[in-house]
Design a protein around this motif. Structure first.
Motif, PDB file in Angstrom:
ATOM      1  N   ASP A   1      29.402   5.851  26.180  1.00 39.42           N
ATOM      2  CA  ASP A   1      30.375   4.987  25.997  1.00 39.42           C
ATOM      3  C   ASP A   1      30.746   3.888  27.811  1.00 39.42           C
ATOM      4  O   ASP A   1      29.450   4.954  28.880  1.00 39.42           O
ATOM      5  N   LEU A   2      31.209   3.127  27.786  1.00 41.17           N
ATOM      6  CA  LEU A   2      31.436   1.784  28.681  1.00 41.17           C
ATOM      7  C   LEU A   2      32.734   2.306  29.634  1.00 41.17           C
ATOM      8  O   LEU A   2      33.058   2.862  29.711  1.00 41.17           O
ATOM      9  N   ASP A   3      31.534   1.860  31.323  1.00 40.28           N
ATOM     10  CA  ASP A   3      32.404   1.849  32.177  1.00 40.28           C
ATOM     11  C   ASP A   3      33.691   0.093  31.482  1.00 40.28           C
ATOM     12  O   ASP A   3      33.093  -1.009  31.210  1.00 40.28           O
ATOM     13  N   PRO A   4      35.554   0.343  31.328  1.00 40.36           N
ATOM     14  CA  PRO A   4      35.489  -0.678  31.285  1.00 40.36           C
ATOM     15  C   PRO A   4      35.932  -2.221  31.374  1.00 40.36           C
ATOM     16  O   PRO A   4      36.457  -2.830  31.034  1.00 40.36           O
ATOM     17  N   TYR A   5      35.147  -1.615  33.154  1.00 38.45           N
ATOM     18  CA  TYR A   5      35.603  -3.174  33.421  1.00 38.45           C
ATOM     19  C   TYR A   5      34.235  -3.504  33.827  1.00 38.45           C
ATOM     20  O   TYR A   5      34.076  -4.831  34.338  1.00 38.45           O
ATOM     21  N   SER A   6      33.145  -2.976  34.814  1.00 36.48           N
ATOM     22  CA  SER A   6      31.257  -3.157  34.054  1.00 36.48           C
ATOM     23  C   SER A   6      30.762  -3.192  33.032  1.00 36.48           C
ATOM     24  O   SER A   6      29.801  -4.643  33.070  1.00 36.48           O
ATOM     25  N   PHE A   7      31.146  -2.962  32.050  1.00 33.23           N
ATOM     26  CA  PHE A   7      30.907  -2.939  30.960  1.00 33.23           C
ATOM     27  C   PHE A   7      29.698  -2.664  30.653  1.00 33.23           C
ATOM     28  O   PHE A   7      28.752  -2.542  29.496  1.00 33.23           O
ATOM     29  N   ASN A   8      28.721  -1.414  31.350  1.00 34.55           N
ATOM     30  CA  ASN A   8      27.879  -0.865  31.262  1.00 34.55           C
ATOM     31  C   ASN A   8      27.942   0.496  31.289  1.00 34.55           C
ATOM     32  O   ASN A   8      29.000   1.119  31.320  1.00 34.55           O
ATOM     33  N   MET A   9      27.071   1.140  31.634  1.00 31.58           N
ATOM     34  CA  MET A   9      27.195   2.388  30.736  1.00 31.58           C
ATOM     35  C   MET A   9      28.075   3.609  31.943  1.00 31.58           C
ATOM     36  O   MET A   9      27.408   3.593  33.047  1.00 31.58           O
TER      37      MET A   9
ATOM     38  N   PRO B   1      28.136   7.001  33.447  1.00 30.28           N
ATOM     39  CA  PRO B   1      27.503   7.702  33.859  1.00 30.28           C
ATOM     40  C   PRO B   1      27.297   9.221  33.220  1.00 30.28           C
ATOM     41  O   PRO B   1      27.409  10.475  32.987  1.00 30.28           O
ATOM     42  N   LYS B   2      29.695   9.219  33.481  1.00 34.99           N
ATOM     43  CA  LYS B   2      30.148  10.142  33.145  1.00 34.99           C
ATOM     44  C   LYS B   2      29.982  10.992  30.761  1.00 34.99           C
ATOM     45  O   LYS B   2      29.323  11.701  30.798  1.00 34.99           O
ATOM     46  N   SER B   3      29.821   9.204  30.257  1.00 34.74           N
ATOM     47  CA  SER B   3      29.601  10.074  29.265  1.00 34.74           C
ATOM     48  C   SER B   3      27.878   9.696  28.800  1.00 34.74           C
ATOM     49  O   SER B   3      27.727  10.815  27.899  1.00 34.74           O
ATOM     50  N   VAL B   4      27.285   9.710  30.093  1.00 32.99           N
ATOM     51  CA  VAL B   4      25.950   9.899  29.491  1.00 32.99           C
ATOM     52  C   VAL B   4      25.913  11.177  29.413  1.00 32.99           C
ATOM     53  O   VAL B   4      24.661  11.398  28.350  1.00 32.99           O
ATOM     54  N   LYS B   5      26.017  11.982  30.878  1.00 38.47           N
ATOM     55  CA  LYS B   5      26.252  13.257  30.658  1.00 38.47           C
ATOM     56  C   LYS B   5      26.838  14.065  29.625  1.00 38.47           C
ATOM     57  O   LYS B   5      26.389  15.032  28.919  1.00 38.47           O
ATOM     58  N   GLU B   6      27.924  13.837  29.050  1.00 38.55           N
ATOM     59  CA  GLU B   6      28.175  14.778  27.802  1.00 38.55           C
ATOM     60  C   GLU B   6      27.570  14.064  26.702  1.00 38.55           C
ATOM     61  O   GLU B   6      27.230  14.745  25.595  1.00 38.55           O
ATOM     62  N   LYS B   7      26.737  13.006  26.218  1.00 38.12           N
ATOM     63  CA  LYS B   7      26.202  12.654  25.241  1.00 38.12           C
ATOM     64  C   LYS B   7      24.811  13.456  25.219  1.00 38.12           C
ATOM     65  O   LYS B   7      23.794  13.700  24.153  1.00 38.12           O
ATOM     66  N   ILE B   8      24.385  14.347  26.669  1.00 35.36           N
ATOM     67  CA  ILE B   8      22.322  15.693  26.860  1.00 35.36           C
ATOM     68  C   ILE B   8      23.091  15.972  25.856  1.00 35.36           C
ATOM     69  O   ILE B   8      24.265  16.940  25.875  1.00 35.36           O
ATOM     70  N   THR B   9      21.511  16.501  24.979  1.00 37.25           N
ATOM     71  CA  THR B   9      21.476  17.378  24.304  1.00 37.25           C
ATOM     72  C   THR B   9      19.970  18.314  24.607  1.00 37.25           C
ATOM     73  O   THR B   9      19.657  17.237  25.222  1.00 37.25           O
TER      74      THR B   9
ATOM     75  N   LEU C   1      23.830  -5.271  31.351  1.00 37.70           N
ATOM     76  CA  LEU C   1      23.868  -6.031  30.782  1.00 37.70           C
ATOM     77  C   LEU C   1      24.587  -7.019  31.932  1.00 37.70           C
ATOM     78  O   LEU C   1      25.604  -7.341  33.022  1.00 37.70           O
ATOM     79  N   ALA C   2      24.383  -8.602  31.394  1.00 36.03           N
ATOM     80  CA  ALA C   2      24.873  -9.852  32.218  1.00 36.03           C
ATOM     81  C   ALA C   2      24.700 -10.055  32.825  1.00 36.03           C
ATOM     82  O   ALA C   2      24.511 -10.602  33.803  1.00 36.03           O
ATOM     83  N   GLY C   3      22.936  -9.378  33.510  1.00 34.48           N
ATOM     84  CA  GLY C   3      22.626  -8.822  34.822  1.00 34.48           C
ATOM     85  C   GLY C   3      23.512  -8.247  35.795  1.00 34.48           C
ATOM     86  O   GLY C   3      23.262  -8.581  37.476  1.00 34.48           O
ATOM     87  N   ASN C   4      24.163  -7.527  35.605  1.00 35.51           N
ATOM     88  CA  ASN C   4      25.368  -6.418  36.218  1.00 35.51           C
ATOM     89  C   ASN C   4      24.350  -5.174  35.970  1.00 35.51           C
ATOM     90  O   ASN C   4      24.540  -4.523  35.118  1.00 35.51           O
ATOM     91  N   SER C   5      24.407  -4.208  37.165  1.00 41.88           N
ATOM     92  CA  SER C   5      23.892  -3.336  37.040  1.00 41.88           C
ATOM     93  C   SER C   5      25.138  -2.095  36.951  1.00 41.88           C
ATOM     94  O   SER C   5      26.170  -2.180  37.224  1.00 41.88           O
ATOM     95  N   ALA C   6      24.451  -1.549  36.720  1.00 44.87           N
ATOM     96  CA  ALA C   6      24.681  -0.339  35.976  1.00 44.87           C
ATOM     97  C   ALA C   6      25.290   0.611  36.747  1.00 44.87           C
ATOM     98  O   ALA C   6      23.998  -0.120  37.778  1.00 44.87           O
ATOM     99  N   GLU C   7      25.704   2.045  37.286  1.00 41.89           N
ATOM    100  CA  GLU C   7      25.615   2.776  38.529  1.00 41.89           C
ATOM    101  C   GLU C   7      24.592   3.891  37.917  1.00 41.89           C
ATOM    102  O   GLU C   7      23.690   4.952  37.391  1.00 41.89           O
TER     103      GLU C   7
ATOM    104  N   ILE D   1      35.922   2.934  24.630  1.00 41.85           N
ATOM    105  CA  ILE D   1      35.623   2.126  25.636  1.00 41.85           C
ATOM    106  C   ILE D   1      34.805   0.584  24.831  1.00 41.85           C
ATOM    107  O   ILE D   1      35.646  -0.528  25.224  1.00 41.85           O
ATOM    108  N   ALA D   2      34.260   1.041  24.444  1.00 44.70           N
ATOM    109  CA  ALA D   2      33.668  -0.275  24.225  1.00 44.70           C
ATOM    110  C   ALA D   2      33.632  -0.627  22.903  1.00 44.70           C
ATOM    111  O   ALA D   2      33.547  -2.298  23.263  1.00 44.70           O
ATOM    112  N   GLU D   3      34.434  -0.550  21.988  1.00 46.43           N
ATOM    113  CA  GLU D   3      35.093  -1.141  20.797  1.00 46.43           C
ATOM    114  C   GLU D   3      36.411  -1.583  21.678  1.00 46.43           C
ATOM    115  O   GLU D   3      36.375  -3.079  21.213  1.00 46.43           O
TER     116      GLU D   3
END
Length: 415
Positions: free
Chosen positions: A114-122, A124-132, A143-149, A373-375
């Protein structure tokens, strides 16, 4: 209350948006040089080498590999890091299919964070939760020329011994802590598609500081032929596609590299100007650029609060268009995992549901609500075009149009 153009009032955007010639540099010169070589094959000519050397130097990277598209660059990166059938690759649900195609061609399983609601990028907390224990790589979409964390995501990945591939197709010259994105992970991927900051019609490239990944990428983009050293070894070690860049594409790409930094600087001024104005408008949430980041604004995305403004997003966008703005609802129609091929598990056109059917040990299903959040971002966002040829007047009139539409509907709601 000023009458909106959609109801017969005067348009806020009184002049056409600025335009210009994208190919006004050394394109013809380099194309002529390429043709005069009497070969257009990347390994025999000099243009692709010059293109790769120039881009690697620009990004202070040791190695650059050219490819036929941004999509293929990501596939090559996945091949280089050794993504295999059944591996899981985490990426963004709001992105072009080019971020996902390579995962599926490796018969690996896309997992969406899932994404950050304001930067529209991934997030990190959701990324960590998705790791198996099956996670092999993370494709971080800027996205859109804007850096993720990116630093936080790289930190998470290193703790788990997971590769990080940066999708910078929309993020030329975007910086995080003074450093270009694309240089934080193991591999950074870029696009020369006609709808990106710079264009060679199509084409792509990837950068890395890892010699082993470079050599594997160079081979993987070329049917796994080994051209390193003397001669050529066609004893193919494993399956790989043909994603070679030709010399004509490289010639145009080389000329475009000469203008990309100036081009992105102009887009930054325009995008930052939008943010500074929109943050003061009630009912509008501008695209968040991290304090440590400099965005290069491939496009501009902001969110609206329909309740605060008293208007639906659809009506809001229609009003902006009537005022003369180039606006549209959201970015893509739905999150990627909501596409038919994922919801119906029809990755291939036949009966097989591979790789998500459990044949590799884990059955994967995709549902509405997987990334709420992405939706929500897609259902509440408005996209504005950004272009290096836009003028200060374009910026002022765009801001005026948004203010005008917001004030009209807010005042109408109050009355």
């Amino acid at each position: 209350m000023e009458k909106l153009a959609i109801f017969g009032g005067e348009k806020a955007k009184k002049t056409p948006y600025g335009t210009g010639n994208r190919f006004n540099g050394n394109e013809l010169k380099y194309l002529e040089e390429a043709l005069n070589q009497n070969t257009l094959f990347y390994w025999f000519g000099n243009m692709t080498r010059r293109f790769c050397d120039t881009f690697a130097k620009m990004y202070d990277s040791k190695y650059c590999v050219a490819s036929s598209s941004g999509t293929s660059a990501i596939h090559v990166a996945l091949g280089a890091v050794g993504v295999e059938p059944g591996d899981e690759v985490i990426t963004s649900p709001i992105t072009d299919m080019g971020s996902v195609i390579g995962i599926l061609y490796q018969n690996a399983i896309p997992v969406f964070a899932d994404l950050d609601p304001y930067s529209f990028n991934m997030d990190p907390k959701s990324v960590k939760e998705k790791i198996t224990d099956r996670t092999k790589a993370i494709i971080v979409v800027h996205l859109a020329g804007n850096s993720a964390e990116i630093e936080e995501i790289v930190k998470i990945a290193k703790e788990k011994n997971i590769y990080v591939i940066e999708d910078c197709a929309q993020a030329y010259c975007c910086k995080y802590n003074g450093k270009y994105v694309g240089t934080f992970g193991d591999i950074g991927c870029f696009s020369l598609n006609d709808f990106k900051h710079i264009s060679a019609g199509d084409g792509g490239m990837l950068i890395t500081d890892d010699q082993k990944l470079y050599e594997r990428a160079l081979m993987f983009a070329d049917k796994n032929f080994n051209r390193i050293g003397k001669g050529i070894n066609k004893s193919v070690p494993f399956l790989a596609p043909n994603y070679r860049m030709n010399e004509l594409t490289a010639a145009v790409g080389l000329a475009q590299l000469e203008i990309v930094e100036d081009l992105c600087a102009k887009r930054k001024v325009y995008g930052d100007g939008l943010t500074n104005a929109l943050k003061n408008i009630q009912g509008i949430t501008p695209m968040k650029v991290l304090d440590e980041c400099e965005s290069s604004y491939w496009f501009y995305l902001f969110r609206i609060d329909e309740k605060q403004l008293g208007v639906s997003r659809k009506e809001f966008v229609e009003a902006l268009n009537a005022e003369g703005l180039e606006a549209q609802e959201g970015y893509i129609p739905t999150c990627v995992y909501q596409y038919q091929m994922f919801k119906n598990n029809t990755i291939y056109p036949g009966k097989t549901q591979c790789p998500v059917d459990g044949v590799y040990g884990r059955k994967m299903e995709y549902h509405d609500g997987d990334c709420p959040i992405a939706e929500e971002i897609l259902s509440t966002s408005v996209r504005l075009s950004v272009n290096e040829f836009y003028t200060e007047q374009d910026l002022e009139e765009t801001i005026c149009a948004i203010q005008k539409v917001c004030e009209y509907y807010r005042n109408k709601m109050i009355k």
